[in-house]
Design a protein around this motif. Structure first.
Motif, PDB file in Angstrom:
ATOM      1  N   GLN A 336       4.345  15.482  -4.785  1.00 11.88           N
ATOM      2  CA  GLN A 336       2.939  15.102  -4.572  1.00 11.88           C
ATOM      3  C   GLN A 336       2.801  14.373  -3.230  1.00 11.88           C
ATOM      4  O   GLN A 336       2.726  13.143  -3.188  1.00 11.88           O
ATOM      5  N   PRO A 337       2.766  15.113  -2.110  1.00  9.30           N
ATOM      6  CA  PRO A 337       2.732  14.471  -0.784  1.00  9.30           C
ATOM      7  C   PRO A 337       1.501  13.598  -0.543  1.00  9.30           C
ATOM      8  O   PRO A 337       1.584  12.612   0.182  1.00  9.30           O
ATOM      9  N   LYS A 338       0.354  13.960  -1.142  1.00 12.56           N
ATOM     10  CA  LYS A 338      -0.847  13.137  -0.941  1.00 12.56           C
ATOM     11  C   LYS A 338      -0.659  11.740  -1.536  1.00 12.56           C
ATOM     12  O   LYS A 338      -1.039  10.736  -0.935  1.00 12.56           O
ATOM     13  N   ILE A 339      -0.073  11.686  -2.729  1.00 12.61           N
ATOM     14  CA  ILE A 339       0.184  10.391  -3.373  1.00 12.61           C
ATOM     15  C   ILE A 339       1.260   9.631  -2.598  1.00 12.61           C
ATOM     16  O   ILE A 339       1.179   8.413  -2.437  1.00 12.61           O
ATOM     17  N   MET A 340       2.265  10.355  -2.096  1.00 15.04           N
ATOM     18  CA  MET A 340       3.293   9.721  -1.259  1.00 15.04           C
ATOM     19  C   MET A 340       2.655   9.068  -0.034  1.00 15.04           C
ATOM     20  O   MET A 340       2.974   7.921   0.315  1.00 15.04           O
ATOM     21  N   ALA A 341       1.743   9.790   0.615  1.00 17.72           N
ATOM     22  CA  ALA A 341       1.065   9.252   1.800  1.00 17.72           C
ATOM     23  C   ALA A 341       0.266   8.006   1.461  1.00 17.72           C
ATOM     24  O   ALA A 341       0.240   7.035   2.228  1.00 17.72           O
ATOM     25  N   ASN A 342      -0.361   8.011   0.295  1.00 18.90           N
ATOM     26  CA  ASN A 342      -1.153   6.857  -0.132  1.00 18.90           C
ATOM     27  C   ASN A 342      -0.279   5.616  -0.286  1.00 18.90           C
ATOM     28  O   ASN A 342      -0.614   4.532   0.213  1.00 18.90           O
ATOM     29  N   HIS A 343       0.871   5.773  -0.940  1.00 15.93           N
ATOM     30  CA  HIS A 343       1.758   4.619  -1.157  1.00 15.93           C
ATOM     31  C   HIS A 343       2.461   4.198   0.138  1.00 15.93           C
ATOM     32  O   HIS A 343       2.728   3.008   0.342  1.00 15.93           O
ATOM     33  N   MET A 344       2.738   5.166   0.997  1.00 17.72           N
ATOM     34  CA  MET A 344       3.337   4.833   2.293  1.00 17.72           C
ATOM     35  C   MET A 344       2.344   4.024   3.124  1.00 17.72           C
ATOM     36  O   MET A 344       2.729   3.070   3.810  1.00 17.72           O
ATOM     37  N   GLN A 345       1.068   4.399   3.047  1.00 17.91           N
ATOM     38  CA  GLN A 345       0.040   3.667   3.787  1.00 17.91           C
ATOM     39  C   GLN A 345      -0.116   2.255   3.234  1.00 17.91           C
ATOM     40  O   GLN A 345      -0.331   1.303   3.977  1.00 17.91           O
ATOM     41  N   LEU A 359       0.081  13.167   8.388  1.00 20.86           N
ATOM     42  CA  LEU A 359       1.108  12.456   7.626  1.00 20.86           C
ATOM     43  C   LEU A 359       1.414  13.209   6.335  1.00 20.86           C
ATOM     44  O   LEU A 359       2.587  13.365   5.959  1.00 20.86           O
ATOM     45  N   GLU A 360       0.382  13.672   5.649  1.00 20.50           N
ATOM     46  CA  GLU A 360       0.590  14.427   4.405  1.00 20.50           C
ATOM     47  C   GLU A 360       1.397  15.694   4.659  1.00 20.50           C
ATOM     48  O   GLU A 360       2.252  16.070   3.851  1.00 20.50           O
ATOM     49  N   LYS A 361       1.127  16.348   5.813  1.00 20.47           N
ATOM     50  CA  LYS A 361       1.887  17.569   6.156  1.00 20.47           C
ATOM     51  C   LYS A 361       3.360  17.237   6.396  1.00 20.47           C
ATOM     52  O   LYS A 361       4.258  17.963   5.936  1.00 20.47           O
ATOM     53  N   ASP A 393       7.027   8.001  14.425  1.00 20.07           N
ATOM     54  CA  ASP A 393       6.034   8.921  14.992  1.00 20.07           C
ATOM     55  C   ASP A 393       4.611   8.466  14.705  1.00 20.07           C
ATOM     56  O   ASP A 393       3.721   8.636  15.550  1.00 20.07           O
ATOM     57  N   PHE A 394       4.380   7.881  13.518  1.00 18.18           N
ATOM     58  CA  PHE A 394       3.031   7.465  13.147  1.00 18.18           C
ATOM     59  C   PHE A 394       2.772   5.978  13.427  1.00 18.18           C
ATOM     60  O   PHE A 394       1.734   5.450  13.054  1.00 18.18           O
ATOM     61  N   LYS A 395       3.755   5.323  14.090  1.00 16.43           N
ATOM     62  CA  LYS A 395       3.612   3.923  14.492  1.00 16.43           C
ATOM     63  C   LYS A 395       3.219   3.032  13.306  1.00 16.43           C
ATOM     64  O   LYS A 395       2.366   2.161  13.405  1.00 16.43           O
ATOM     65  N   MET A 396       3.871   3.266  12.163  1.00 16.35           N
ATOM     66  CA  MET A 396       3.596   2.462  10.975  1.00 16.35           C
ATOM     67  C   MET A 396       4.468   1.218  10.954  1.00 16.35           C
ATOM     68  O   MET A 396       5.649   1.293  11.283  1.00 16.35           O
ATOM     69  N   SER A 397       3.895   0.115  10.550  1.00 20.18           N
ATOM     70  CA  SER A 397       4.640  -1.140  10.464  1.00 20.18           C
ATOM     71  C   SER A 397       5.073  -1.375   9.019  1.00 20.18           C
ATOM     72  O   SER A 397       4.451  -2.123   8.274  1.00 20.18           O
ATOM     73  N   ILE A 398       6.136  -0.677   8.616  1.00 19.08           N
ATOM     74  CA  ILE A 398       6.687  -0.821   7.262  1.00 19.08           C
ATOM     75  C   ILE A 398       7.520  -2.097   7.213  1.00 19.08           C
ATOM     76  O   ILE A 398       8.271  -2.382   8.152  1.00 19.08           O
ATOM     77  N   PRO A 399       7.411  -2.916   6.141  1.00 19.21           N
ATOM     78  CA  PRO A 399       8.233  -4.127   6.053  1.00 19.21           C
ATOM     79  C   PRO A 399       9.719  -3.825   6.240  1.00 19.21           C
ATOM     80  O   PRO A 399      10.235  -2.836   5.709  1.00 19.21           O
ATOM     81  N   GLY A 400      10.409  -4.682   6.998  1.00 16.85           N
ATOM     82  CA  GLY A 400      11.832  -4.484   7.241  1.00 16.85           C
ATOM     83  C   GLY A 400      12.640  -4.451   5.954  1.00 16.85           C
ATOM     84  O   GLY A 400      13.676  -3.784   5.883  1.00 16.85           O
ATOM     85  N   SER A 401      12.161  -5.142   4.917  1.00 16.92           N
ATOM     86  CA  SER A 401      12.887  -5.187   3.640  1.00 16.92           C
ATOM     87  C   SER A 401      12.993  -3.806   2.998  1.00 16.92           C
ATOM     88  O   SER A 401      13.972  -3.512   2.295  1.00 16.92           O
ATOM     89  N   ILE A 402      12.011  -2.928   3.248  1.00 22.04           N
ATOM     90  CA  ILE A 402      12.038  -1.580   2.660  1.00 22.04           C
ATOM     91  C   ILE A 402      13.180  -0.768   3.252  1.00 22.04           C
ATOM     92  O   ILE A 402      13.939  -0.100   2.532  1.00 22.04           O
TER      93      ILE A 402
END
Length: 561
Positions: A336-345, A359-361, A393-402
């Protein structure tokens, strides 16, 4: 005087950094930044390493070589950044993963002197035995075996005498270095070098304080006090300070020493499964996990218990991070890539993703590669590598802990494959992930989320009048300024101006023509005529013709616009 000494230290260290950069052909960093003023005009440069031209190495390999030569603090920084794919490209992260912080031990007498100063007692008053050899040496400190007066075998970790001075000097240097080269690194896509140094400073200052590691040990002992299969060493707080740490010595072998484990009559497959379950309990139940699980930090005792040592690096997850992390991988398993994108966001927090469909693609391709076609044979480190690229690539600031967690799981998977090649880490993790997913939608957690949302709404309602009053006061006093810059709109504004002029000329032309036509019905006895037309009607036609002519000329001149 202290400030002058620090400045001299910084300049000396900066010169070393510049020499190292030049040695590895990073003259572009020097020539394009404020560092160039520190280099003599007739500087002679050696362009080889190990009898091989530095140009034969990739740019990222040369970055690693620079870090290796600059020493432990810079190696620590690179190791920290290897968990930040939102900052660095994947190729550089791969090179940084090769770095090893190998540091020679310092003098035994210095080590004893530090222990005596910190405890306020002589070595002989505290210990019946203090090993002259070290059992481990790193950039911050080294460890010795010893035995307390009550007969307990312990490990004493002692901080290097010059550790604080070296770290603070290198941090000051890094701040100056970033100030001089910030624009250069931004052009390479490294957008927040100042933040990198700030995070590094916080990490290093924490590592310099052994009391933080002591608190980590106590926390682990508390949450696993009833655990039968895992052992956490006892902390001897009486003989521990910010500069020394005394813990129970645990006898055992590395978890990868399969022959010794079998010789003790322990089943390796069951052992690794128990170890994995304990780690997933740390991650998904407590959100507090041992983040440096290399084989030297996971021991097996003769009675088959797993012992964790060295708690200088731990990971912490908030409840929301735990929920979104587990939901992301459950969505991945369900394709379910759409749900994955939602949680990644959600994990990315305030990051604004410009095109969520792209991102979903990317995530759909990830699902095809790792779930649909070849899931059984794919490794976590390969998945982590792909996720790092997506984040960068999407310049996302994911917490370093992840990503610290993903790195931890990848190391554990590697250990698991050595001990039991048939073990599937995903299968061991699945029950914990689903348990956490169900917890997220439990009445208790939904009630908590509801109360949190209501609290935020009331907080907003409470603060809004105060904020509004503050803003109005600023406006009244003329202290609010607005500065707006619009780029690339010149042509657009020009087109608007041309079209406006066209509309105005057309409107005047049409209005005069229609007015003239209407006034042709005025009786001759009421108004004098010319060419059998009322004079005002004729005037309207003349003016209409003039503006029609102006409009035609304007259209010809601006036909390309």
């Amino acid at each position: 005087m202290l400030q002058i000494n620090q400045t001299v230290k910084n300049i000396t260290r900066l010169s070393q950094v510049i020499n190292t950069l030049l040695k590895y052909s990073f003259e572009d960093i020097i020539s394009n930044t404020g560092l160039k003023r520190f280099v003599p005009a007739k500087r002679q440069i050696s362009w080889k390493r190990q009898d091989k031209s530095v140009f034969e190495y990739t740019r990222w390999e040369r970055v690693r070589m620079v870090i290796e030569e600059l020493g432990p603090s810079f190696i620590k920084l690179a190791q920290l950044l290897s968990n930040r794919p939102d900052i660095l490209p994947e190729e550089l992260i791969y090179e940084f993963s090769k770095l090893q912080s190998q540091v020679l031990p310092f003098d035994l007498e210095q080590s004893k002197s530090i222990v005596e100063r910190e405890t306020g007692k002589t070595i002989n008053e505290v210990f019946t035995y203090f090993d002259t050899r070290t059992i481990g040496s790193a950039s911050i400190g080294q460890a010795h075996r010893a035995r307390l007066k009550n007969g307990t075998d312990v490990v004493v970790k002692v901080q290097r005498p010059d550790a604080y001075s070296k770290v603070t000097t290198d941090i000051a240097l890094l701040k100056d270095f970033v100030r001089l080269t910030e624009n250069y690194f931004k052009n390479l896509g490294i957008l927040n070098p100042k933040e990198i140094v700030e995070v590094f400073e916080k990490t290093m200052l924490n590592e310099l304080d052994y009391e933080i590691e002591a608190r980590n040990i106590q926390h682990f002992r508390q949450i696993f006090k009833n655990e039968k299969k895992v052992k956490i060493p006892q902390l001897f707080k009486k003989y521990s300070t910010s500069k020394i740490l005394t813990t129970e010595f645990i006898s055992g072998c590395k978890i990868t020493d399969i022959e010794q484990i079998k010789a003790w009559g322990v089943n390796p497959a069951k052992l690794i499964k128990a170890g994995m379950e304990n780690y997933f309990s740390q991650i998904f139940e407590f959100g507090f996990f041992h983040a440096d699980p290399h084989p030297g930090n996971i021991l097996v005792s003769p009675d088959g218990k797993i012992a964790l040592i060295d708690f200088g690096m731990v990971g912490k997850l908030t409840k929301r991070e735990k929920h979104d992390f587990s939901a992301f991988f459950i969505a991945m398993a369900n394709q379910q890539p759409k749900i994955m994108a939602n949680h990644m966001q959600r994990l990315a927090g305030n990051t604004e993703i410009q095109n969520i469909s792209f991102l979903e693609k990317e995530l759909e391709d990830l699902v095809d590669e790792f779930v649909t076609y070849d899931f059984e044979n794919r490794k976590l480190d390969e998945l982590t590598s792909r996720l790092r690229k997506i984040v960068f690539d999407f310049k996302m600031s994911i917490p370093g802990s992840i990503f610290l967690l993903l790195r931890t799981l990848a190391i554990l998977e590697g250990i698991g494959r050595v001990i039991d090649p048939e073990m599937k880490i995903v299968e061991v993790a699945r029950p914990y992930g689903f348990k956490l997913f169900k917890e997220k939608y439990s009445p208790k957690n939904l009630n908590y989320e509801f109360q949190y949302a209501i609290s935020n709404i009331f907080s907003l309602l409470y603060s809004s009048p105060i904020d509004l009053k503050f803003i109005l006061k600023k406006i009244k006093n003329g202290k609010i300024y607005s500065h707006i810059e619009l780029h690339g709109l010149e042509n657009f504004l020009k087109r608007i101006d041309i079209n406006t002029n066209k509309f105005v000329l057309t409107f005047i032309f049409a209005a005069l023509f229609v007015s003239g036509a209407l006034m042709t019905n005025i009786p001759p006895e009421r108004m004098s005529t010319f060419f059998e037309l009322p004079w005002i009607s004729l005037l309207s036609f003349v003016l209409s013709a003039f503006f029609g002519f102006v409009l035609a000329i304007y259209l010809i001149r601006n036909r390309n616009s």
